[in-house]
Write a protein that holds these residues in place. Structure first.
Motif, short mmCIF file in Angstrom:
data_model
loop_
_atom_site.label_atom_id
_atom_site.label_comp_id
_atom_site.label_asym_id
_atom_site.label_seq_id
_atom_site.Cartn_x
_atom_site.Cartn_y
_atom_site.Cartn_z
N LYS A 31 0.83 -1.21 0.00
CA LYS A 31 0.00 0.00 0.00
C LYS A 31 0.86 1.26 0.00
N GLN A 32 2.07 1.12 0.56
CA GLN A 32 2.99 2.28 0.58
C GLN A 32 3.75 2.42 -0.73
N GLY A 33 3.54 1.48 -1.66
CA GLY A 33 4.15 1.62 -2.97
C GLY A 33 5.25 0.64 -3.30
N PHE A 34 5.58 -0.28 -2.36
CA PHE A 34 6.60 -1.28 -2.66
C PHE A 34 6.04 -2.34 -3.61
N LYS A 35 6.88 -2.79 -4.52
CA LYS A 35 6.45 -3.79 -5.50
C LYS A 35 6.71 -5.19 -4.97
N GLN A 36 5.79 -6.13 -5.30
CA GLN A 36 5.97 -7.52 -4.92
C GLN A 36 7.24 -8.08 -5.56
N GLY A 37 7.89 -8.99 -4.85
CA GLY A 37 9.11 -9.57 -5.36
C GLY A 37 10.31 -9.17 -4.52
N LYS A 38 11.46 -8.99 -5.16
CA LYS A 38 12.70 -8.72 -4.43
C LYS A 38 12.62 -7.43 -3.63
N GLU A 39 12.04 -6.40 -4.21
CA GLU A 39 11.96 -5.10 -3.50
C GLU A 39 11.19 -5.25 -2.20
N LEU A 40 10.04 -5.95 -2.26
CA LEU A 40 9.23 -6.15 -1.06
C LEU A 40 9.97 -7.02 -0.05
N GLY A 41 10.60 -8.11 -0.54
CA GLY A 41 11.33 -9.01 0.35
C GLY A 41 12.47 -8.32 1.05
N ASP A 42 13.21 -7.50 0.31
CA ASP A 42 14.34 -6.79 0.90
C ASP A 42 13.89 -5.82 1.99
N GLU A 43 12.75 -5.14 1.75
CA GLU A 43 12.26 -4.18 2.74
C GLU A 43 11.77 -4.89 4.00
N LEU A 44 11.09 -6.03 3.82
CA LEU A 44 10.63 -6.80 4.99
C LEU A 44 11.84 -7.28 5.79
N SER A 45 12.87 -7.74 5.10
CA SER A 45 14.09 -8.19 5.79
C SER A 45 14.75 -7.04 6.54
N ARG A 46 14.77 -5.84 5.92
CA ARG A 46 15.35 -4.68 6.57
C ARG A 46 14.59 -4.32 7.84
N CYS A 47 13.26 -4.38 7.75
CA CYS A 47 12.42 -4.07 8.93
C CYS A 47 12.64 -5.11 10.03
N LEU A 48 12.75 -6.39 9.64
CA LEU A 48 13.00 -7.44 10.62
C LEU A 48 14.36 -7.27 11.26
N GLU A 49 15.37 -6.92 10.46
CA GLU A 49 16.72 -6.74 10.99
C GLU A 49 16.75 -5.63 12.02
N ILE A 50 16.06 -4.51 11.74
CA ILE A 50 16.02 -3.38 12.68
C ILE A 50 15.39 -3.83 14.00
N LYS A 51 14.31 -4.56 13.91
CA LYS A 51 13.60 -4.99 15.12
C LYS A 51 14.43 -5.98 15.92
N LEU A 52 15.03 -6.95 15.22
CA LEU A 52 15.82 -7.96 15.90
C LEU A 52 17.03 -7.34 16.60
N ASN A 53 17.70 -6.43 15.94
CA ASN A 53 18.92 -5.83 16.51
C ASN A 53 18.60 -4.87 17.64
N SER A 54 17.34 -4.56 17.83
CA SER A 54 16.96 -3.68 18.95
C SER A 54 16.70 -4.48 20.23
N ILE A 55 16.68 -5.80 20.12
CA ILE A 55 16.35 -6.64 21.27
C ILE A 55 17.59 -6.86 22.13
N SER A 56 17.43 -6.65 23.42
CA SER A 56 18.54 -6.80 24.35
C SER A 56 18.69 -8.26 24.77
N ARG A 57 19.92 -8.66 25.11
CA ARG A 57 20.16 -10.01 25.61
C ARG A 57 19.77 -10.14 27.09
N ASP A 58 19.56 -9.04 27.76
CA ASP A 58 19.25 -9.09 29.19
C ASP A 58 17.86 -9.62 29.44
#
Length: 369
Positions: free
Chosen positions: A342-369
């Motif tokens: 809906k924000q304008g990303f195209k299905q396929g590699k572009e969408l997959g890369d953006e989802l991975s980027r969003c997941l990476e940001i969220k995962l790297n924000s999680i503390s080990r504590d």
């Protein structure tokens, strides 16, 4: 000798009565009898028929009445055995038989089904399992005739394991593992003669006919008991692993972590111990000692099953595997693919890369504590 409740007595009286009418004998045998003599509550009921067990249960089923309800669940023609439920109680019936071992470690060849009970007892592993008690009915009272040709009842008192002949461990080396199971489940110990026979066998084990599946099945049962760690160490310290391998691919100092990992990763401990022995992990070794990001850890372990994670932790003391399981495994991006489209990303590699980027940001924000 036995003290059964009224429900069990009713069934056993009918079994004894029917055996007498057919001119054959019915026996309690093996583990059930051993447990009774040890004062342990019976879990499984096994009845040995000196003849055809299938014919016997089929005859029992034909006598079904208000006090006898026989449901034959399955039969095994090759071994002439039958699984039944009688008056709601599971009872296994087996025919007496003899066995030969063409090669060391192979499955036995069954012969002479319906043989005298003394011949059947000769094929068993230890003296404590080579005991039978014939069911008799005298003036509607159950009585038992003990058949103990190898004096197994005398070995029960000091908790001693003795095989029936000198080639027993050569015929079936998994008997050594069953002995270890008895050691930690019932506090049995190998007799001095058996220790010598085992030591001699392990010097030059014959694996030509060995069934690894039988080894694994026996080990799995062994590790399912409450003393899995002790059993595991015993196998290493006494070189029992030589049954299937010259050199162990597993180590004694894994024992505690193997046990702990089954709890951490909600996995059956017997499966964890077995995997460590036969399938040491090597997928994640490359990250040991590396300061990896949460996202890299996630990518490494995302296709691991719980049993793989448990083994990885136990073998390599891999805290990253625990961190992934407890904190990273179920993390999803804060945004969905549909929302990104809906924000304008195209299905396929572009969408997959953006989802991975969003997941990476969220995962790297999680503390080990």
């Amino acid at each position: 000798m036995f003290n059964f409740n009224k429900e069990f007595e009713t069934i056993f009286k009918i079994v004894a009565q029917n055996a007498d009418k057919l001119g054959i004998s019915a026996y309690f045998v093996g583990g059930m009898l051993r447990d009774q003599l040890m004062g342990i509550k019976i879990k499984d009921i096994d009845i040995l028929i000196e003849g055809s067990a299938i014919d016997f249960v089929q005859n029992l089923a034909s006598l079904s009445s208000s006090e006898l309800n026989v449901d034959i669940k399955s039969v095994h023609d090759a071994f002439n055995t039958a699984k039944t439920v009688i008056n709601g109680i599971e009872i296994d019936f087996a025919s007496t038989r003899e066995e030969d071992y063409p090669k060391s470690g192979c499955l036995p060849v069954v012969k002479n089904i319906g043989c005298p009970v003394e011949c059947d007892l000769k094929r068993r592993d230890f003296t404590v399992n080579a005991i039978a008690a014939r069911l008799l009915l005298d003036k509607n009272e159950l009585k038992y005739e003990l058949i103990d040709p190898f004096n197994g009842s005398e070995d029960i008192k000091p908790r001693t394991l003795r095989v029936l002949h000198e080639k027993s461990y050569i015929d079936d080396p998994t008997r050594i593992l069953r002995g270890v199971d008895f050691k930690y489940r019932f506090n049995f110990n190998f007799g001095e003669a058996d220790k010598f026979l085992i030591k001699e066998y392990l010097k030059s084990p014959d694996r030509e006919g060995l069934s690894i599946d039988r080894v694994k099945l026996t080990l799995k049962k062994l590790f399912s008991n409450v003393n899995a760690k002790e059993s595991y160490k015993y196998i290493l310290e006494n070189e029992i692993y030589k049954i299937w391998s010259d050199t162990p691919a597993f180590k004694a100092d894994w024992a505690q972590r193997l046990y702990d990992s089954s709890k951490i990763f909600n996995t059956a401990k017997e499966d964890v111990f077995l995997k460590a022995i036969f399938e040491c992990p090597d997928k994640a070794v490359n990250l040991q000692g590396v300061n990896s990001s949460n996202y890299e850890i996630y990518k490494l372990y995302k296709n691991f099953k719980n049993i793989d994670l448990a083994s990885q932790y136990a073998v390599y003391n891999d805290c990253d595997a625990v961190f992934y399981y407890k904190k990273l495994k179920d993390i999803k991006p804060d945004i969905t693919g549909d929302e990104l489209i809906k924000q304008g990303f195209k299905q396929g590699k572009e969408l997959g890369d953006e989802l991975s980027r969003c997941l990476e940001i969220k995962l790297n924000s999680i503390s080990r504590d």
